[in-house]
Design a protein around this motif. Sequence first.
Motif, PDB file in Angstrom:
ATOM      1  N   ASP A  14       0.854  -1.197   0.000  1.00  0.00           N
ATOM      2  CA  ASP A  14       0.000   0.000   0.000  1.00  0.00           C
ATOM      3  C   ASP A  14       0.887   1.243   0.000  1.00  0.00           C
ATOM      4  N   MET A  15       1.499   1.527  -1.140  1.00  0.00           N
ATOM      5  CA  MET A  15       2.374   2.700  -1.233  1.00  0.00           C
ATOM      6  C   MET A  15       1.559   3.983  -1.090  1.00  0.00           C
ATOM      7  N   GLU A  16       2.043   4.886  -0.222  1.00  0.00           N
ATOM      8  CA  GLU A  16       1.354   6.149  -0.003  1.00  0.00           C
ATOM      9  C   GLU A  16       2.243   7.365  -0.230  1.00  0.00           C
ATOM     10  N   GLY A  17       3.553   7.175  -0.251  1.00  0.00           N
ATOM     11  CA  GLY A  17       4.426   8.336  -0.405  1.00  0.00           C
ATOM     12  C   GLY A  17       5.726   7.947  -1.071  1.00  0.00           C
ATOM     13  N   ILE A  18       6.395   8.944  -1.659  1.00  0.00           N
ATOM     14  CA  ILE A  18       7.694   8.743  -2.280  1.00  0.00           C
ATOM     15  C   ILE A  18       8.474  10.047  -2.159  1.00  0.00           C
ATOM     16  N   THR A  19       9.790   9.931  -1.947  1.00  0.00           N
ATOM     17  CA  THR A  19      10.634  11.116  -1.905  1.00  0.00           C
ATOM     18  C   THR A  19      11.957  10.817  -2.582  1.00  0.00           C
ATOM     19  N   HIS A  20      12.435  11.787  -3.332  1.00  0.00           N
ATOM     20  CA  HIS A  20      13.751  11.665  -3.971  1.00  0.00           C
ATOM     21  C   HIS A  20      14.817  12.059  -2.955  1.00  0.00           C
ATOM     22  N   VAL A  21      15.881  11.271  -2.884  1.00  0.00           N
ATOM     23  CA  VAL A  21      16.978  11.555  -1.958  1.00  0.00           C
ATOM     24  C   VAL A  21      18.170  12.109  -2.719  1.00  0.00           C
ATOM     25  N   ARG A  68       0.273   0.376   4.964  1.00  0.00           N
ATOM     26  CA  ARG A  68      -0.361  -0.722   5.691  1.00  0.00           C
ATOM     27  C   ARG A  68       0.652  -1.549   6.489  1.00  0.00           C
ATOM     28  N   ASP A  69       1.873  -1.675   5.950  1.00  0.00           N
ATOM     29  CA  ASP A  69       2.907  -2.448   6.642  1.00  0.00           C
ATOM     30  C   ASP A  69       3.825  -1.576   7.485  1.00  0.00           C
ATOM     31  N   ASN A  70       3.561  -0.270   7.552  1.00  0.00           N
ATOM     32  CA  ASN A  70       4.372   0.635   8.377  1.00  0.00           C
ATOM     33  C   ASN A  70       5.857   0.588   8.005  1.00  0.00           C
ATOM     34  N   ARG A  71       6.149   0.559   6.717  1.00  0.00           N
ATOM     35  CA  ARG A  71       7.526   0.408   6.298  1.00  0.00           C
ATOM     36  C   ARG A  71       7.996   1.572   5.442  1.00  0.00           C
ATOM     37  N   LEU A  72       9.271   1.908   5.607  1.00  0.00           N
ATOM     38  CA  LEU A  72       9.982   2.767   4.669  1.00  0.00           C
ATOM     39  C   LEU A  72      10.925   1.871   3.880  1.00  0.00           C
ATOM     40  N   VAL A  73      10.966   2.060   2.574  1.00  0.00           N
ATOM     41  CA  VAL A  73      11.761   1.205   1.702  1.00  0.00           C
ATOM     42  C   VAL A  73      12.694   2.077   0.877  1.00  0.00           C
ATOM     43  N   LEU A  74      13.981   1.786   0.942  1.00  0.00           N
ATOM     44  CA  LEU A  74      14.989   2.516   0.173  1.00  0.00           C
ATOM     45  C   LEU A  74      15.193   1.801  -1.158  1.00  0.00           C
ATOM     46  N   ILE A  75      14.984   2.497  -2.260  1.00  0.00           N
ATOM     47  CA  ILE A  75      15.076   1.872  -3.577  1.00  0.00           C
ATOM     48  C   ILE A  75      16.041   2.631  -4.478  1.00  0.00           C
ATOM     49  N   GLU A  76      16.540   1.929  -5.469  1.00  0.00           N
ATOM     50  CA  GLU A  76      17.309   2.533  -6.548  1.00  0.00           C
ATOM     51  C   GLU A  76      16.512   2.349  -7.827  1.00  0.00           C
ATOM     52  N   LEU A  77      16.194   3.465  -8.476  1.00  0.00           N
ATOM     53  CA  LEU A  77      15.330   3.447  -9.652  1.00  0.00           C
ATOM     54  C   LEU A  77      16.113   3.987 -10.845  1.00  0.00           C
ATOM     55  N   ASP A  78      16.576   3.082 -11.691  1.00  0.00           N
ATOM     56  CA  ASP A  78      17.324   3.490 -12.876  1.00  0.00           C
ATOM     57  C   ASP A  78      16.425   4.251 -13.840  1.00  0.00           C
ATOM     58  N   SER A  79      17.034   5.115 -14.628  1.00  0.00           N
ATOM     59  CA  SER A  79      16.266   6.014 -15.489  1.00  0.00           C
ATOM     60  C   SER A  79      15.504   5.287 -16.590  1.00  0.00           C
ATOM     61  N   ASP A  80      15.888   4.044 -16.899  1.00  0.00           N
ATOM     62  CA  ASP A  80      15.200   3.299 -17.953  1.00  0.00           C
ATOM     63  C   ASP A  80      14.398   2.125 -17.416  1.00  0.00           C
ATOM     64  N   ALA A  81      14.248   2.027 -16.090  1.00  0.00           N
ATOM     65  CA  ALA A  81      13.546   0.885 -15.496  1.00  0.00           C
ATOM     66  C   ALA A  81      12.051   0.958 -15.768  1.00  0.00           C
ATOM     67  N   GLU A  85      -2.683  -1.793  13.755  1.00  0.00           N
ATOM     68  CA  GLU A  85      -3.986  -2.343  13.385  1.00  0.00           C
ATOM     69  C   GLU A  85      -4.763  -1.439  12.445  1.00  0.00           C
ATOM     70  N   GLY A  86      -4.272  -0.218  12.226  1.00  0.00           N
ATOM     71  CA  GLY A  86      -5.071   0.740  11.475  1.00  0.00           C
ATOM     72  C   GLY A  86      -4.507   1.052  10.109  1.00  0.00           C
ATOM     73  N   ASN A  87      -5.182   1.998   9.447  1.00  0.00           N
ATOM     74  CA  ASN A  87      -4.768   2.404   8.116  1.00  0.00           C
ATOM     75  C   ASN A  87      -4.618   3.916   8.067  1.00  0.00           C
ATOM     76  N   LYS A  88      -4.204   4.506   9.187  1.00  0.00           N
ATOM     77  CA  LYS A  88      -3.998   5.948   9.273  1.00  0.00           C
ATOM     78  C   LYS A  88      -2.552   6.195   9.689  1.00  0.00           C
ATOM     79  N   ASN A  89      -1.632   5.657   8.916  1.00  0.00           N
ATOM     80  CA  ASN A  89      -0.225   5.713   9.280  1.00  0.00           C
ATOM     81  C   ASN A  89       0.532   6.695   8.406  1.00  0.00           C
ATOM     82  N   PHE A  90       1.519   6.239   7.676  1.00  0.00           N
ATOM     83  CA  PHE A  90       2.324   7.138   6.862  1.00  0.00           C
ATOM     84  C   PHE A  90       1.499   7.666   5.695  1.00  0.00           C
TER      85      PHE A  90
END
Length: 304
Positions: free
Chosen positions: A112-119, A130-143, A161-166
């Motif tokens: 349940d992705m709700e946000g994204i930020t460029h670093v 929904r899983d209360n997680r932050l995920v660090l990704i590498e996104l190539d320009s042609d992916a 237990e809820g859905n009012k998180n990040f």
Amino acid sequence: MQLTVKFSKLSIVVVCVLITLLSMVYYFRLEALAWYAYHNFKPSTHENAFQLSRYQVTIDGKPLASLKNASGLTHNPELNTLLTVLNQESKIIELDVQGNILREVDVVGVDDMEGITHVSGNRYVISDERDNRLVLIELDSDATAIDVRESPKLKLGINPEGNKNFEGVSWDDNNRRLLVVKERDPKYIMSVSGFFDADLSKPLSVEIKKIEAFDRAMRWSLRDLSSVTYHTESGHLLMLSDESRLIKEYDEEGNALGALALWKGFHGLKAHVPQAEGIAVGSDKSIYIMSEPNLFYVFKPKSN
């Protein structure tokens, strides 16, 4: 007895009037309009303030018909593009600053992705509500697809237990931390330090704390927090509230500096922004908004 009856009738009338007034305040979002009026009649003198009262809409609700449930928004200043996430289809969407879709990236390993930020570079952080997680990704320009199941993750035990998180995440480059907003019940902002810079060959050392400086400022002025974006040059935060239909600017001490209303007739808008879900700021201080059902907005300061 007669006096008691009269007093009781008066009390009922007073209570009914109060309930009616409070209902009107809630329904018409009068407290948000009051804050907006305050900031516009008493503009900030801070030299780095956005002066949001000068902003006008230049792209007003451009439909992105092919998208569903877009949420979150970030600006990549290195490419001058915008990225949003689709929380039901698990996709990252890249757009140009005019709201034209450049590519779609399928994401495997999120719920349940709700946000994204460029670093920096091709590195981003996405929030999985929904899983209360932050995920660090590498996104190539042609992916066109990315599997994040083995990507670095940070799980926070907030309201499991809820859905009012990040509801939003933004990178604060000045302080090398992530800013994460919790939507409501209660709403607040957290800082997460040490996650992005972590040396994966060593034990993880992450500091997570609530930024209490914003609690008082937000308590009565914003009903919820839909998204946040940090502006590196000024050190200010722009907070987006869907329920208040308002953007508010704060400095790092939690002082409110201005407001922009997302209401019909304000700042040139032809209609209310229906459900604002993401906010980003461009290098020229343009403000971009993503709203469900997938409408795209751009606000720019009026030229003198």
